[in-house]
Scaffold this motif. Structure first.
Motif, PDB file in Angstrom:
ATOM      1  N   THR A   1       0.875  -1.164   0.000  1.00  0.00           N
ATOM      2  CA  THR A   1       0.000   0.000   0.000  1.00  0.00           C
ATOM      3  C   THR A   1       0.922   1.227   0.000  1.00  0.00           C
ATOM      4  OG1 THR A   1      -0.108   0.332   2.398  1.00  0.00           O
ATOM      5  CG2 THR A   1      -1.668  -1.266   1.444  1.00  0.00           C
ATOM      6  N   PRO A   2       0.386   2.432  -0.115  1.00  0.00           N
ATOM      7  CA  PRO A   2       1.256   3.612  -0.056  1.00  0.00           C
ATOM      8  C   PRO A   2       2.002   3.776   1.276  1.00  0.00           C
ATOM      9  CG  PRO A   2      -0.807   4.177  -1.104  1.00  0.00           C
ATOM     10  CD  PRO A   2      -0.972   2.773  -0.551  1.00  0.00           C
ATOM     11  N   GLU A   3       1.530   3.117   2.339  1.00  0.00           N
ATOM     12  CA  GLU A   3       2.170   3.262   3.656  1.00  0.00           C
ATOM     13  C   GLU A   3       2.786   1.989   4.215  1.00  0.00           C
ATOM     14  OE1 GLU A   3      -1.238   4.282   3.400  1.00  0.00           O
ATOM     15  OE2 GLU A   3      -0.631   6.304   2.847  1.00  0.00           O
ATOM     16  N   ASN A   4       2.499   0.817   3.633  1.00  0.00           N
ATOM     17  CA  ASN A   4       2.967  -0.452   4.200  1.00  0.00           C
ATOM     18  C   ASN A   4       3.401  -1.423   3.115  1.00  0.00           C
ATOM     19  OD1 ASN A   4       2.136  -0.116   7.142  1.00  0.00           O
ATOM     20  ND2 ASN A   4       0.208   0.271   6.083  1.00  0.00           N
ATOM     21  N   VAL A   5       4.307  -2.312   3.500  1.00  0.00           N
ATOM     22  CA  VAL A   5       4.723  -3.388   2.599  1.00  0.00           C
ATOM     23  C   VAL A   5       5.076  -4.611   3.438  1.00  0.00           C
ATOM     24  CG1 VAL A   5       7.171  -2.716   2.545  1.00  0.00           C
ATOM     25  CG2 VAL A   5       6.196  -3.990   0.625  1.00  0.00           C
ATOM     26  N   ILE A   6       4.817  -5.781   2.868  1.00  0.00           N
ATOM     27  CA  ILE A   6       5.242  -7.049   3.455  1.00  0.00           C
ATOM     28  C   ILE A   6       5.963  -7.819   2.349  1.00  0.00           C
ATOM     29  CG2 ILE A   6       4.546  -9.235   4.537  1.00  0.00           C
ATOM     30  CD1 ILE A   6       2.013  -7.775   5.532  1.00  0.00           C
TER      31      ILE A   6
ATOM     32  N   ILE B   1      10.067 -13.109   6.606  1.00  0.00           N
ATOM     33  CA  ILE B   1       8.976 -12.205   6.234  1.00  0.00           C
ATOM     34  C   ILE B   1       9.251 -10.861   6.905  1.00  0.00           C
ATOM     35  CG2 ILE B   1       6.486 -11.749   6.350  1.00  0.00           C
ATOM     36  CD1 ILE B   1       7.054 -14.221   4.686  1.00  0.00           C
ATOM     37  N   SER B   2       9.192  -9.790   6.122  1.00  0.00           N
ATOM     38  CA  SER B   2       9.423  -8.449   6.661  1.00  0.00           C
ATOM     39  C   SER B   2       8.196  -7.587   6.477  1.00  0.00           C
ATOM     40  CB  SER B   2      10.621  -7.797   5.978  1.00  0.00           C
ATOM     41  OG  SER B   2      11.801  -8.451   6.366  1.00  0.00           O
TER      42      SER B   2
ATOM     43  N   LEU C   1      11.258 -14.721  11.362  1.00  0.00           N
ATOM     44  CA  LEU C   1      11.372 -16.109  10.943  1.00  0.00           C
ATOM     45  C   LEU C   1      10.304 -16.830  11.742  1.00  0.00           C
ATOM     46  CD1 LEU C   1      12.722 -18.462   9.471  1.00  0.00           C
ATOM     47  CD2 LEU C   1      14.339 -18.617  11.389  1.00  0.00           C
ATOM     48  N   GLY C   2       9.190 -17.108  11.088  1.00  0.00           N
ATOM     49  CA  GLY C   2       8.028 -17.602  11.822  1.00  0.00           C
ATOM     50  C   GLY C   2       7.574 -16.511  12.783  1.00  0.00           C
TER      51      GLY C   2
END
Length: 147
Positions: free
Chosen positions: A31-36, A107-108, A128-129
């Motif tokens: 999104t414009p404010e978040n990333v995974i 996962i970040s 990590l998990g």
């Protein structure tokens, strides 16, 4: 987070990095404010020593995850030939709690704290998990290169 093929975004559309410096495989949410993002640690990664992904690799992965928030505005069109350059301008905080091993999928999750034009401040955590590996607050600068 469960990975589903229908919500995986090719990270090449949002980052200028390529092998051997690409430290993220997929964008799972943007999104414009978040990333995974997700990243599988491979034995041939330049930041792997003794089957562990070292601290510098975690920091670079955090920076690339974070920069995709700002980078999305430059790479909105996957067909474009846009070239950008980016820098870490400031690292306010880094806490490293563990190192992943070869074969692990990390996962970040990053969130925009503030932005002024092409400079942003972002908070990022990598897992990590359920185990938190790194927590960073980083400032980035990204600019389009003119031909």
């Amino acid at each position: 987070m469960e990975l589903k093929e229908d919500n995986i975004i090719n990270i090449h559309h949002f980052l200028p990095h390529r092998e051997p410096m690409l430290m993220a495989d997929y964008i799972l949410e943007l999104t414009p404010e978040n990333v995974i993002t997700s990243f599988v640690i491979t034995s041939d990664n330049i930041f792997v020593q003794n089957d562990q992904f070292v601290e510098a690799g975690l920091i670079e992965h955090s920076a690339q995850t974070s920069s995709s928030i700002l980078g999305q505005s430059f790479f909105a069109n996957p067909e474009s030939n846009t070239k950008v350059i980016g820098f870490i301008t400031n690292i306010k905080k880094i806490e490293i709690f563990g190192l992943p091993k070869v074969g692990d999928k990390i996962i970040s999750k990053a969130s925009l704290i503030s932005q002024y034009e092409n400079i942003c401040n972002i908070f990022c955590e990598t897992f990590l998990g359920e185990q938190l590996l790194i927590r960073t607050e980083i400032s980035l600068f990204i600019q389009e290169l003119k031909s």
